[in-house]
Write an enzyme that holds these catalytic residues in place. Sequence first.
Site, short mmCIF file in Angstrom:
data_model
loop_
_atom_site.label_atom_id
_atom_site.label_comp_id
_atom_site.label_asym_id
_atom_site.label_seq_id
_atom_site.Cartn_x
_atom_site.Cartn_y
_atom_site.Cartn_z
N LYS A 53 67.63 33.75 5.47
CA LYS A 53 65.67 33.14 4.99
C LYS A 53 65.65 32.03 3.87
O LYS A 53 65.03 31.13 3.91
CB LYS A 53 65.67 34.10 3.86
CG LYS A 53 65.16 35.41 3.91
CD LYS A 53 64.95 36.57 3.29
CE LYS A 53 64.30 37.58 3.73
NZ LYS A 53 64.52 39.02 2.71
N GLN A 97 66.70 40.67 -3.10
CA GLN A 97 66.71 41.18 -1.02
C GLN A 97 67.11 43.08 -2.15
O GLN A 97 67.99 42.92 -2.43
CB GLN A 97 68.30 40.93 -1.27
CG GLN A 97 68.59 41.22 0.86
CD GLN A 97 67.15 40.99 1.50
OE1 GLN A 97 66.66 39.74 1.32
NE2 GLN A 97 67.59 42.10 2.48
N ASP A 120 57.43 38.40 -1.84
CA ASP A 120 57.59 40.10 -0.65
C ASP A 120 56.48 40.72 -0.79
O ASP A 120 56.35 41.94 0.28
CB ASP A 120 58.65 40.59 -1.20
CG ASP A 120 59.85 40.23 -0.21
OD1 ASP A 120 59.50 39.99 0.49
OD2 ASP A 120 61.20 40.77 -1.20
#
Length: 285
Positions: A53, A97, A120
Amino acid sequence: MTARLIDGNALSRQIRADVARRAAALTAQGLTPGLAVILVGDNPASQVYVRNKVKACQDNGLHSVLEHYPATLSEADLLSRVQALNQDPTIHGILVQLPLPPHIDAHKVIETISPLKDVDGFHVASAGALMVGQSGFKPCTPYGCMKMLESIGCDPKGKHAVVIGRSNIVGKPMALMLLQAHATITICHSATPDLAHHTRQADIVVVAVGRRNVLTADMVKPGAVVLDVGMNRTDDGKLCGDVDFDGVSKVASAITPVPGGVGPMTITMLLVNTLEAAERAAQMR
Ligand code: NAP
């Protein structure tokens, strides 16, 4: 029939080129889109995801910050880091994460992220916006799947879509996005008695389970479009999806490979969400 391959790498390149162009335009106005990625602990898979990412940001003109904390980080300390990033004007997207160590309540952490920076799309405000059809950040994996359908000219309107899996990050938002696109939806899960009965009626099948060979050729209607979200390993350690690719690709009209399918699109849509968060921030200046 030999299915057309839906190439997630090629589509990603196209979308990322547009992201890079728009990011450069914002940077020229003095605002570089910024993503903060928080990793807690040493989960090897998470480390790879996070690295990919951050690299994707760097490659496309986005600013990225990786904050890596030991697994012993307290929940209170993590929450205060997220709150500080919420206030940081150089950061437009915040990604924590998952999974987090068991002593940290992931739900609490996600709810602490400002909905304006929830790239997200996991915050309940984003999930609620999707549910009622308002604009908000869409979870990256199902968002990427919708882009893949669009890329092959597959309009879900009037089609029957079967989604296998009902997680909050893939299955449920996938079903809602397909519903919003006017498909008729069936959601299957581990308690669904006869999976094949449902999948054989589907024009579109999205498989998001996390187990090899959940979908085999005999379960697919000829000509169906099959999107494979799963990420598993074969006995000899190779990356594979949930779909029996060799068999299903002889029946389906289009199919995503693993690797090189949904995976790169997930990161691409994270870049898109971060860029759009920055574009909104630029409009509010
Ligand atoms: P998850 O939270 O574990 O959910 C899996 C879902 O599959 C659950 O809803 C479960 O049903 C259902 N399921 C399990 N066994 C089943 C069976 N035999 N028949 C039908 N349904 C079954 O997983 P997830 O986070 O959604 O991820 C799913 C897969 O996608 C994983 O392999 C993950 O690594 C991968 N993934 C890939 C990407 C990417 O970028 N490519 C992104 C995210 C996830 P219940 O709800 O009844 O337990």
